[in-house]
Design a protein around this motif. Structure first.
Motif, PDB file in Angstrom:
ATOM      1  N   ALA A 152       4.263  32.533 -30.786  1.00 30.49           N
ATOM      2  CA  ALA A 152       5.220  33.643 -30.715  1.00 30.49           C
ATOM      3  C   ALA A 152       4.608  34.928 -31.274  1.00 30.49           C
ATOM      4  O   ALA A 152       4.887  36.030 -30.767  1.00 30.49           O
ATOM      5  N   ASP A 153       3.771  34.802 -32.303  1.00 28.66           N
ATOM      6  CA  ASP A 153       3.126  35.990 -32.879  1.00 28.66           C
ATOM      7  C   ASP A 153       2.146  36.612 -31.894  1.00 28.66           C
ATOM      8  O   ASP A 153       2.060  37.840 -31.775  1.00 28.66           O
ATOM      9  N   ILE A 154       1.392  35.764 -31.199  1.00 20.47           N
ATOM     10  CA  ILE A 154       0.427  36.242 -30.193  1.00 20.47           C
ATOM     11  C   ILE A 154       1.154  37.067 -29.130  1.00 20.47           C
ATOM     12  O   ILE A 154       0.691  38.136 -28.726  1.00 20.47           O
ATOM     13  N   LEU A 155       2.308  36.571 -28.702  1.00 18.71           N
ATOM     14  CA  LEU A 155       3.072  37.260 -27.660  1.00 18.71           C
ATOM     15  C   LEU A 155       3.714  38.542 -28.186  1.00 18.71           C
ATOM     16  O   LEU A 155       3.660  39.585 -27.517  1.00 18.71           O
ATOM     17  N   SER A 156       4.308  38.478 -29.374  1.00 18.59           N
ATOM     18  CA  SER A 156       5.037  39.639 -29.893  1.00 18.59           C
ATOM     19  C   SER A 156       4.114  40.827 -30.146  1.00 18.59           C
ATOM     20  O   SER A 156       4.495  41.981 -29.933  1.00 18.59           O
ATOM     21  N   ARG A 157       2.895  40.554 -30.588  1.00 15.57           N
ATOM     22  CA  ARG A 157       1.937  41.636 -30.838  1.00 15.57           C
ATOM     23  C   ARG A 157       1.603  42.405 -29.569  1.00 15.57           C
ATOM     24  O   ARG A 157       1.217  43.576 -29.619  1.00 15.57           O
ATOM     25  N   ARG A 158       1.747  41.731 -28.446  1.00 19.79           N
ATOM     26  CA  ARG A 158       1.396  42.343 -27.164  1.00 19.79           C
ATOM     27  C   ARG A 158       2.616  42.683 -26.319  1.00 19.79           C
ATOM     28  O   ARG A 158       2.482  43.060 -25.160  1.00 19.79           O
ATOM     29  N   GLY A 159       3.803  42.502 -26.889  1.00 16.08           N
ATOM     30  CA  GLY A 159       5.026  42.835 -26.166  1.00 16.08           C
ATOM     31  C   GLY A 159       5.279  41.947 -24.968  1.00 16.08           C
ATOM     32  O   GLY A 159       5.771  42.408 -23.932  1.00 16.08           O
ATOM     33  N   LEU A 160       4.956  40.649 -25.111  1.00 15.51           N
ATOM     34  CA  LEU A 160       5.074  39.728 -23.991  1.00 15.51           C
ATOM     35  C   LEU A 160       6.170  38.696 -24.217  1.00 15.51           C
ATOM     36  O   LEU A 160       6.492  38.351 -25.358  1.00 15.51           O
ATOM     37  N   GLY A 161       6.712  38.204 -23.126  1.00 14.91           N
ATOM     38  CA  GLY A 161       7.671  37.098 -23.157  1.00 14.91           C
ATOM     39  C   GLY A 161       7.217  36.018 -22.204  1.00 14.91           C
ATOM     40  O   GLY A 161       6.430  36.271 -21.279  1.00 14.91           O
ATOM     41  N   VAL A 162       7.688  34.778 -22.403  1.00 19.94           N
ATOM     42  CA  VAL A 162       7.263  33.667 -21.542  1.00 19.94           C
ATOM     43  C   VAL A 162       7.969  33.727 -20.193  1.00 19.94           C
ATOM     44  O   VAL A 162       9.160  34.001 -20.109  1.00 19.94           O
ATOM     45  N   ARG A 163       7.206  33.467 -19.128  1.00 21.70           N
ATOM     46  CA  ARG A 163       7.738  33.451 -17.766  1.00 21.70           C
ATOM     47  C   ARG A 163       8.050  32.003 -17.375  1.00 21.70           C
ATOM     48  O   ARG A 163       7.262  31.335 -16.729  1.00 21.70           O
ATOM     49  N   THR A 164       9.211  31.537 -17.789  1.00 21.46           N
ATOM     50  CA  THR A 164       9.553  30.138 -17.537  1.00 21.46           C
ATOM     51  C   THR A 164       9.894  29.874 -16.069  1.00 21.46           C
ATOM     52  O   THR A 164      10.023  28.717 -15.665  1.00 21.46           O
ATOM     53  N   ASP A 165      10.022  30.949 -15.281  1.00 22.47           N
ATOM     54  CA  ASP A 165      10.273  30.780 -13.851  1.00 22.47           C
ATOM     55  C   ASP A 165       9.004  30.377 -13.097  1.00 22.47           C
ATOM     56  O   ASP A 165       9.078  30.006 -11.925  1.00 22.47           O
ATOM     57  N   LEU A 166       7.859  30.437 -13.778  1.00 20.96           N
ATOM     58  CA  LEU A 166       6.590  30.168 -13.111  1.00 20.96           C
ATOM     59  C   LEU A 166       6.135  28.714 -13.249  1.00 20.96           C
ATOM     60  O   LEU A 166       5.060  28.359 -12.775  1.00 20.96           O
ATOM     61  N   ILE A 167       6.922  27.877 -13.924  1.00 20.23           N
ATOM     62  CA  ILE A 167       6.605  26.448 -13.976  1.00 20.23           C
ATOM     63  C   ILE A 167       7.727  25.656 -13.314  1.00 20.23           C
ATOM     64  O   ILE A 167       8.893  26.062 -13.348  1.00 20.23           O
ATOM     65  N   LYS A 168       7.340  24.578 -12.681  1.00 17.65           N
ATOM     66  CA  LYS A 168       8.286  23.718 -11.967  1.00 17.65           C
ATOM     67  C   LYS A 168       8.248  22.315 -12.574  1.00 17.65           C
ATOM     68  O   LYS A 168       7.169  21.785 -12.857  1.00 17.65           O
ATOM     69  N   PRO A 169       9.396  21.678 -12.772  1.00 15.97           N
ATOM     70  CA  PRO A 169       9.411  20.317 -13.317  1.00 15.97           C
ATOM     71  C   PRO A 169       8.904  19.311 -12.287  1.00 15.97           C
ATOM     72  O   PRO A 169       9.196  19.429 -11.100  1.00 15.97           O
ATOM     73  N   LEU A 170       8.147  18.322 -12.758  1.00 13.96           N
ATOM     74  CA  LEU A 170       7.625  17.292 -11.862  1.00 13.96           C
ATOM     75  C   LEU A 170       8.213  15.928 -12.156  1.00 13.96           C
ATOM     76  O   LEU A 170       8.838  15.301 -11.304  1.00 13.96           O
ATOM     77  N   SER A 171       7.975  15.427 -13.369  1.00 12.04           N
ATOM     78  CA  SER A 171       8.402  14.074 -13.702  1.00 12.04           C
ATOM     79  C   SER A 171       8.437  13.887 -15.209  1.00 12.04           C
ATOM     80  O   SER A 171       7.975  14.737 -15.967  1.00 12.04           O
ATOM     81  N   HIS A 172       8.983  12.774 -15.620  1.00 16.54           N
ATOM     82  CA  HIS A 172       9.195  12.463 -17.041  1.00 16.54           C
ATOM     83  C   HIS A 172       8.628  11.068 -17.294  1.00 16.54           C
ATOM     84  O   HIS A 172       9.066  10.099 -16.677  1.00 16.54           O
TER      85      HIS A 172
END
Length: 304
Positions: A153-173
């Motif tokens: 979270a620190d790595i992202l906040s320093r660069r003003g970034l957020g996670v793009r959870t729309d870019l991953i798709k679930p496969l299996s469990h």
């Protein structure tokens, strides 16, 4: 509804003692499985759909050769900008009751992918994606996360970034078999290689990582070619089923039988729970897995 077939996979040599003990002493309460996530990174090439495989040190429940991934950490509860489906929506998609658990699995997937490959599914807003993560500063950030010196979270906040959870798709469990001394409760996700990002192994701990043509790996699964190319003492002379857990081999089959990256990612699939069980076949110990027969995303790739 997918038809199921029963598949048998060999018990890994490192796990045979535990499997035999499980049988000889009677079934006991299995060790608690650690929640984990793994990401199948994909791209299309001239020969067919490729995925990024890497060597895993130690006796990982995710296999000697596998996809980027690892166990959920306390930092996966950290607050950070979140783009894409909400944790509640992810909980429904993943078939879990707790939206906080779903959030951890998703964040763990994105964090582990970055830490192990440098591919970062994050951006300044819901429609942008960071580029050029091969610079030295990004490797330093990956090393800092790996060593516990810095939080994702620190790595992202320093660069003003957020996670793009729309870019991953679930496969299996997948659940590690009951007899194992280290068990994971793993959600597998898939993601396309982002433009202007290229995976690389971690400077300090990486051994081998490479794009591999999924269909070719399945065609060569009974040979030692992959293990010999990786070139480690515990890979040379070993076939795919001795290097990878059943989850990896089955996912490679599905990728190899797809029409391409987009077809595979857009395939509508329920998140099935796989729970390999011990079985005996011709006097040998095997892992029995119930698998859907249908392909995911089209017909077999023949390459060129």
């Amino acid at each position: 509804m997918d038809r199921l077939s029963t598949r048998l996979f060999p018990v890994h040599p490192d796990q045979r003692t535990a499997a035999l003990s499980w049988i000889e002493h009677g079934q006991r309460t299995p060790l608690k499985a650690r929640p984990a996530s793994s990401v199948v990174l994909l791209r299309d090439s001239a020969i067919g759909t490729e995925t990024y495989l890497s060597y895993r040190r130690g006796q990982s429940p995710l296999g000697v050769i596998g996809f980027p991934g690892g166990s959920i950490e306390e930092s996966d509860d950290d607050d950070l900008p979140w783009y894409g489906p909400t944790p509640a929506m992810w909980a429904k998609t993943l078939g879990v009751d707790d939206h906080r658990a779903a959030r951890r699995h998703v964040l763990c997937a994105i964090r582990e992918l970055f830490e192990e490959t440098g591919v970062l599914l994050a951006g300044p807003d819901a429609s942008s994606l960071v580029e050029g993560t091969q610079a030295k500063e990004w490797m330093k950030a990956r090393e800092a996360i790996n060593e516990g010196e810095c939080r994702f979270a620190d790595i992202l906040s320093r660069r003003g970034l957020g996670v793009r959870t729309d870019l991953i798709k679930p496969l299996s469990h997948w659940l590690t078999p009951d007899f194992a001394h280290r068990r994971f409760d793993t959600h597998y996700f898939a993601a396309a290689q982002p433009v202007n990002q290229e995976p690389s192994i971690l400077d300090s701990k990486g051994v081998w990582g490479q794009w591999r043509w999924a269909a070719q790996e399945i065609a060569d699964r009974d040979t030692t070619r992959l293990g010999d190319e990786v070139g480690q003492p515990n890979t040379v002379g070993h076939v795919l089923s001795e290097l990878a857990v059943p989850a990896v081999e089955i996912i490679l089959e599905k990728i190899g039988s797809s029409r391409g990256c987009i077809a595979y990612l857009s395939h509508k699939r329920p998140v099935k729970v796989y729970y390999p069980e011990l079985a005996e076949q011709d006097g040998d110990l095997m892992l029995k897995v119930e698998c859907p027969k249908l392909t995911e995303g089209g017909s077999v790739q023949r390459g060129r």
